[in-house]
Design a protein around this motif. Structure first.
Motif, short mmCIF file in Angstrom:
data_model
loop_
_atom_site.label_atom_id
_atom_site.label_comp_id
_atom_site.label_asym_id
_atom_site.label_seq_id
_atom_site.Cartn_x
_atom_site.Cartn_y
_atom_site.Cartn_z
N GLN A 65 -17.19 -1.78 49.81
CA GLN A 65 -16.29 -2.68 49.06
C GLN A 65 -15.96 -3.92 49.89
N HIS A 66 -15.68 -3.69 51.14
CA HIS A 66 -15.35 -4.77 52.05
C HIS A 66 -16.51 -5.77 52.13
N PHE A 67 -17.68 -5.23 52.34
CA PHE A 67 -18.87 -6.04 52.52
C PHE A 67 -19.22 -6.81 51.24
N MET A 68 -19.21 -6.08 50.12
CA MET A 68 -19.65 -6.70 48.87
C MET A 68 -18.68 -7.77 48.38
N THR A 69 -17.39 -7.60 48.68
CA THR A 69 -16.42 -8.62 48.27
C THR A 69 -16.83 -9.97 48.84
N GLN A 71 -19.80 -10.76 50.15
CA GLN A 71 -21.17 -11.09 49.75
C GLN A 71 -21.16 -11.74 48.36
N ILE A 72 -20.42 -11.15 47.43
CA ILE A 72 -20.37 -11.69 46.06
C ILE A 72 -19.72 -13.08 46.10
N ALA A 73 -18.63 -13.20 46.87
CA ALA A 73 -17.95 -14.50 46.96
C ALA A 73 -18.92 -15.57 47.46
N ALA A 74 -19.71 -15.23 48.48
CA ALA A 74 -20.64 -16.21 49.04
C ALA A 74 -21.71 -16.58 48.02
N GLU A 75 -22.25 -15.58 47.33
CA GLU A 75 -23.34 -15.86 46.39
C GLU A 75 -22.86 -16.66 45.17
N ARG A 109 -20.92 -11.05 59.02
CA ARG A 109 -21.44 -11.52 57.73
C ARG A 109 -20.32 -11.74 56.73
N ILE A 110 -19.30 -10.89 56.81
CA ILE A 110 -18.15 -11.06 55.91
C ILE A 110 -17.44 -12.37 56.24
N VAL A 111 -17.24 -12.62 57.51
CA VAL A 111 -16.59 -13.87 57.92
C VAL A 111 -17.41 -15.06 57.41
N ALA A 112 -18.74 -14.98 57.53
CA ALA A 112 -19.60 -16.08 57.06
C ALA A 112 -19.42 -16.32 55.57
N GLY A 113 -19.36 -15.24 54.80
CA GLY A 113 -19.18 -15.36 53.34
C GLY A 113 -17.86 -16.06 53.02
#
Ligand code: B12
Length: 222
Positions: A65-69, A71-75, A109-113
């Motif tokens: 959940q943490h990761f995808m939040t 990732q989706i925001a970035a995409e 990666r989360i920070v990057a997103g």
């Protein structure tokens, strides 16, 4: 579909880590007349903040959940940027990487997103990044901030991590040009650790980190 319903549906999709559903909501929002700008600033960014804060408080929330939040925001943000009427200016640049000796990449990666959603250009140096490379790449890309992720105590406090980046900046007379921000598990356990390792500041999660970095970019540019 009302704006509130769109926000609710987007948040639900993110909570379910369902990227396809999130994009369906975004497409529905566009066909209901929302602009790409409104989707980023009124749905994605507040949604990401709300989800990150819920996830942090929820002991049952999982890594996906943490990761995808993020990732989706970035995409979604990247897709919406191509539709912006007036493409927003990138507010600045950050070189981001995991400290030397450290192969943990998920937090970074989360920070990057989160940074991309705030219109910060990210130069991602990957994992196991030597201190010299942080400085070289910051100079090459004319970044304002060097952001270092460390998930292990020894890569946070070791001589080849942030402390070395600070020493290199000092030796080269570059301390006024770049701010150093750190993050990762060791800094959450000891909130004063960032000072010990010579960073200018730290943040506990991607959303707080992105906001802090955006603020520091403005300070460096002022
Ligand atoms: C997943 C994981 C791994 C995966 C990494 C996969 C990958 N591609 O990243 C694998 C299996 C490869 C791994 C390997 C190892 N791991 Co590991 N790992 C973890 C674990 C379980 C989760 C880390 C994680 O991804 N968290 C989720 C992300 C989203 O959270 P996060 O990284 O904290 O990031 C958030 C914030 O911290 C912050 N943030 C992070 N970076 C930055 C940077 C900036 C600038 C900012 C502002 C904010 C920020 O924002 C992020 C998003 O909100 C942790 C335990 C834990 N609970 O932390 C152990 C942990 C970090 N690992 C540990 C260890 C010891 C290892 C190994 C040495 C194990 C071994 N014996 O081989 C190796 C080391 C390899 C190496 N050289 O790096 C220890 C470190 C102990 C210590 N005190 O130093 C931990 C704490 C586990 C433990 N309790 O013992 N690991």
């Amino acid at each position: 579909m009302s704006r509130d319903a769109i926000i609710r549906a987007y948040n639900e999709a993110v909570f379910d880590t369902d990227k396809e559903a999130a994009f369906e909501v975004v497409n529905a929002a566009l066909s209901h007349g929302m602009t790409a700008e409104e989707i980023v600033f009124e749905v994605v960014i507040p949604g990401t903040e709300a989800m990150m804060s819920a996830i942090t408080k929820d002991p049952d929330a999982n890594l996906a959940q943490h990761f995808m939040t993020a990732q989706i925001a970035a995409e979604v943000t990247e897709k919406m940027l191509t539709r912006f009427n007036h493409p927003p200016e990138v507010i600045g640049r950050v070189v981001l990487g995991t400290a030397f000796g450290d192969l943990h990449s998920l937090g970074k990666r989360i920070v990057a997103g989160c940074l991309k959603a705030l219109m910060v250009e990210v130069i991602d140096l990957g994992v196991n990044v030597p201190a010299e490379r942080f400085v070289e790449e910051a100079l090459k890309h004319e970044a304002q901030v060097i952001a270092i992720s460390s998930m292990m105590v020894h890569t946070a406090t070791g001589e080849r991590g942030c402390a070395k980046v600070r020493a290199l900046l000092r030796e080269a007379g570059l301390e006024g040009r770049f701010k150093i921000v750190v993050g990762g598990a060791p800094y959450r356990f000891d909130e004063g650790l960032y000072r010990t390792v010579g960073a200018d500041n730290w943040a506990a999660d991607g959303v707080a980190g992105a906001k802090l970095i955006a603020q520091l970019i403005r300070e460096v540019k002022a």
